[in-house]
Enzyme design. Structure first.
Site, PDB file in Angstrom:
ATOM      1  CE  LYS A  53      37.759  37.704  50.429  1.00 51.14           C
ATOM      2  NZ  LYS A  53      37.051  37.954  49.169  1.00 51.14           N
ATOM      3  CD  GLN A  97      37.448  40.599  46.885  1.00 51.97           C
ATOM      4  OE1 GLN A  97      37.933  39.446  47.161  1.00 51.97           O
ATOM      5  NE2 GLN A  97      36.458  41.281  47.732  1.00 51.97           N
ATOM      6  CG  ASP A 120      34.238  33.828  45.580  1.00 50.48           C
ATOM      7  OD1 ASP A 120      34.020  33.970  46.760  1.00 50.48           O
ATOM      8  OD2 ASP A 120      34.525  34.548  44.813  1.00 50.48           O
TER       9      ASP A 120
END
Ligand code: GUN
Length: 289
Positions: A53, A97, A120
């Site tokens: 990422k 995460q 997200d």
């Protein structure tokens, strides 16, 4: 005939390249789009996903920051850190995460991220907008799967799409996006008695169960489009998906693992961050893309 390989690695590169002028425009206005990824604990897979990422951020001129907290961090401390990121005008995208340590409630975490920074797409506001079909910030993996199907001109309208897995991050939003595209959708889970009955009737099969080889080649309909979301590391160190590689002889189209859905997830995350930064710009700078 061997299946056409849906090359997510190549498409992800082109998505990232398309973001370059948008990032340049933001920077010309004094806005440096920034993503902060919070990692709690030391999961090796999470470390590697986050590296990918941050690398994609660097490639597009987006600032990528990793905030690492020990696995013992309390939920209250995580929420307090999120409050600070929410209040920081220099941060446009916030991602925590997964997986989280057991003691931390993922819903509480998702609920604390400002919906406008929730790259997200897991905040109830963004998932609710997904149900209504107008979410700006969509969960990255399902959004990446659709972008990949679009790039290969695969139309799911009127098709039977079967999703194996009902997670909040992949299976459920994937089903919603496929419904939005007028597919007839079945969602299977680990309690589905005869998975093969469903998978063999799928024109479009999306497998996100996290079990290597769960779907054998004989469980795939001839000519089906197969999207393998699974990433499983074998004891040999090799990465494989949830679908047996021999399905390449049955399917018409197949995503490879690695190099299929994974890079698309990362590209969608960076696109979401740029979307969030544009929306936050004074006077708005929202793309119609
Ligand atoms: N862990 C594995 N994939 C993802 C993802 O897309 N988002 C988050 N937050 N955690 C993950």
């Amino acid at each position: 005939m061997a299946a056409i390989i849906l090359d997510g690695k190549q498409l992800a590169q082109s998505v990232l390249t398309d973001l370059l002028p948008r990032v340049r425009t933001l920077r010309a206005r004094g806005i440096a789009p920034k993503l902060t990824v919070m990692r709690i604990g030391d999961d090796p897979a999470s470390r590697s996903y986050i590296r990918a990422k941050i690398r994609a951020c660097e490639q597009t001129g987006v600032m990528g920051d990793e905030l690492v907290l020990p696995a013992s961090t309390s939920q209250a401390e995580i929420l307090a850190r999120l409050d600070r990121l929410n209040a920081d005008p220099l941060v446009h995208g916030v991602l925590v995460q997964l997986p989280l340590p057991r003691a931390v409630d993922p819903h509480a975490v998702a609920a604390r991220i400002a919906p406008t920074k929730d790259v997200d797409g897991l905040h109830a506001c963004n998932l609710g907008q997904l149900v209504q079909g107008n979410a700006l910030l969509q969960p990255c993996t399902p959004a990446g799967v659709l972008r990949l199907l679009d790039a290969y001109r695969i139309d799911v309208s009127g098709k039977h799409a079967v999703v194996v897995g009902r997670s909040e991050i992949v299976g459920k939003p994937m089903a919603l996006l496929l419904i939005r595209r007028d597919a007839t959708v079945s969602v299977c889970n680990s309690k589905t008695p005869d998975l093969g009955v469903f998978t063999r009737s799928a024109d479009v099969l999306v497998v996100a169960a996290g079990r290597a080889g769960l779907v054998r080649a004989d469980m795939v309909k001839v000519g089906a489009v197969v999207v393998d979301v699974g990433v499983n590391r074998l004891t040999s160190g090799k990465l494989v998906g949830d679908v047996d590689a021999a399905a390449a002889h049955t399917a018409s189209h197949l995503t490879p693992v690695p190099g299929g859905v994974g890079p698309m997830t990362v590209a969608m995350l960076i696109e979401n961050t740029v979307n969030a930064a544009e929306r936050a710009a004074p006077g708005g700078l929202q793309s119609t893309a």
